[in-house]
Design an enzyme around this catalytic site. Structure first.
Site, short mmCIF file in Angstrom:
data_model
loop_
_atom_site.label_atom_id
_atom_site.label_comp_id
_atom_site.label_asym_id
_atom_site.label_seq_id
_atom_site.Cartn_x
_atom_site.Cartn_y
_atom_site.Cartn_z
N ASP A 11 2.95 55.60 88.73
CA ASP A 11 4.17 56.42 88.64
C ASP A 11 3.79 57.78 89.23
OD1 ASP A 11 6.17 58.17 87.89
OD2 ASP A 11 6.25 57.51 85.79
N TYR A 232 -0.96 61.68 75.60
CA TYR A 232 0.08 60.92 76.27
C TYR A 232 0.42 61.49 77.64
CZ TYR A 232 4.25 58.36 77.31
OH TYR A 232 5.16 57.55 77.92
N LYS A 235 3.49 55.83 79.99
CA LYS A 235 3.06 54.52 79.51
C LYS A 235 2.23 53.85 80.58
CE LYS A 235 3.53 51.93 76.00
NZ LYS A 235 2.66 52.11 74.89
P1 13P Z 1 6.87 55.88 82.12
O1 13P Z 1 5.55 55.46 81.54
O2 13P Z 1 7.54 54.75 82.82
O3 13P Z 1 6.72 57.08 82.96
O4 13P Z 1 7.84 56.22 80.90
C1 13P Z 1 7.49 57.25 80.04
C2 13P Z 1 8.51 57.56 79.00
O5 13P Z 1 8.26 58.43 78.21
C3 13P Z 1 9.75 56.82 78.92
O6 13P Z 1 10.58 57.36 77.93
MG MG Z 2 7.58 57.95 84.40
MG MG Z 3 6.79 53.59 84.42
#
Ligand code: 13P
Ligand code: MG
Ligand code: MG
Ligand code: 13P
Length: 385
Positions: A11, A232, A235
């Site tokens: 990402d 964090y 994800k």
């Molecule tokens: P991503 O990991 O796809 O960037 O999503 C993060 C998130 O906090 C979604 O609410």
């Molecule tokens: Mg994202």
């Molecule tokens: Mg993502």
């Protein structure tokens, strides 16, 4: 000929927020891989699901080849430059290190790669998931390679009858184990049911497989971004490569594993359980509560250094019922708002912001004795568990 399939994803910026990618960023990644990949890789395909750009490559350099990893890293870097110019949300989100140092592992992008002995026809499917974690692959991979109610070939095809070997990683303690199905099926499940910790990394044929003895036939990204970054940062949305047919699960047996929208963790703020919805690429935006978690599948056939395809595997009304069920489950579980088990338990939540909120209350807790009476000393929330 030595042949490697490498899939790397990251990402590097989203529009408007974790929903999808920007076409100019995808174009920059494509341009880099096309122009700089000559002499390094034989063929490639670039795609995306949600906010994750995905690079599938075939080459002859073996797994862990630094020139292949660097190609992907630099492509994501050039995409990040555009994402920054456009002001995209979380530009460069998954590029956790400043400079490339030989291997992309531990640097943020997710990586799944395997060395293969190409068959006369070498079909495989790349599965890409957004808004969930590597353990989301445990359930479908187990069903594909170990559950005869999903994959009748395990019973009726003599080439599969002996079963498969599962390499499982403990991603918390950095350990791995190889277990064999069907003999050790219950041991396998006892681990992979704890999907936030034990994840299927690879599947191999048995050594006495008639067509492909001891071959790697599936691999999943197992990179845990929060462990790499220490807090964090998004994800660790996973991807996996699954080889199919002639002594392996058929295309349709592999796809069948996604007809039940099972619950995975991820979704909003990486902190909620939700149903995994199988989608065609045209429906890979993450608009509802940043999801729901989705999976897309790209079907390829490899021959003579070329990738033929892909086919957008879930773009088929046969998955409409799974999508409908996923929407019904999403409606049901969303009604729970910030309560468990919709919200993940505290220790599994990817965002570190809840402990920060709770810290505010720390001075207001009082200690209780064994009869429930108040002791005089005030304690912090951190002492109470
Ligand atoms: P991503 O990991 O796809 O960037 O999503 C993060 C998130 O906090 C979604 O609410
Ligand atoms: Mg994202
Ligand atoms: Mg993502
Ligand atoms: P921000 O606090 O950076 O907006 O993150 C929240 C988020 O991205 C959830 O999707």
């Amino acid at each position: 000929m030595k042949t490697t399939i490498t899939h790397i994803k990251a990402d590097i910026g989203s529009l408007p927020g974790h929903t999808t990618v920007h076409e100019d960023v995808v174009a920059a990644v494509k341009k880099h891989v096309k122009e700089q990949g000559e002499g390094i890789i034989w063929d490639h395909h670039i795609s995306y699901i949600g906010d994750d750009i995905q690079i599938t490559m075939v080459h002859g350099n073996g797994i862990n080849a630094s020139e292949v990893h660097k190609l992907a890293w630099d492509a994501f870097k050039s995409g990040t430059d555009i994402a920054k110019k456009l002001g995209l949300y979380g530009a460069g989100q998954d590029l956790l290190k400043d400079s490339f140092s030989g291997n992309i592992k531990g640097m943020g992008p997710g990586i799944a790669e395997m060395d293969i002995t190409p068959r006369k026809s070498e079909p495989f499917i790349v599965f890409m998931m957004d808004k969930t974690e590597p353990g989301a692959f445990n359930y479908p991979i187990f069903r594909m390679f170990a559950d005869p109610f999903n994959t009748p070939g395990l019973v009726i095809d003599q080439n599969m009858h002996a079963g498969f070997k599962f390499e499982i990683w403990d991603i918390v303690k950095a350990k791995s184990i190889v277990l064999e199905a069907p003999e050790e099926m219950y041991d396998i499940i006892s681990l992979i049911g704890t999907k936030g910790r034990y994840v299927i990394k690879r599947v191999y044929t048995r050594d006495d497989h008639e067509k492909l003895p001891g071959e790697n036939v599936a691999v999943i990204t197992t990179d845990k971004l929060s462990f790499i970054a220490g807090e964090y940062v998004g994800k660790d949305d996973p991807a996996g490569i699954v080889r199919i047919q002639s002594g392996l699960p058929a295309s349709g047996e592999v796809m069948e594993a996604f007809t039940h929208p099972y619950l995975v963790s991820g979704w909003m703020r990486g902190s909620f359980n939700g149903p995994l919805m199988p989608v065609g690429l045209k429906n890979s935006k993450m608009s509802r509560f940043d999801g729901p978690p989705k999976v897309a599948g790209l079907g390829f056939v490899y021959k003579d250094k070329k990738l033929n395809g892909p086919v957008d595997m879930f773009d088929d009304p046969a998955f409409d019922n799974a999508r409908q069920k996923a929407n019904d489950v999403a409606d049901y579980i969303r009604r729970m708002g910030p309560f468990e088990p919709h919200r993940l338990p505290e220790e599994d939540m990817e965002y570190t912001t809840l402990p920060k909120v709770l810290e505010k209350l720390s001075g207001r807790f009082t200690e209780l004795d064994e009869t429930g009476k108040t002791k005089s000393k005030k304690v912090s929330t951190m002492d109470v568990d």
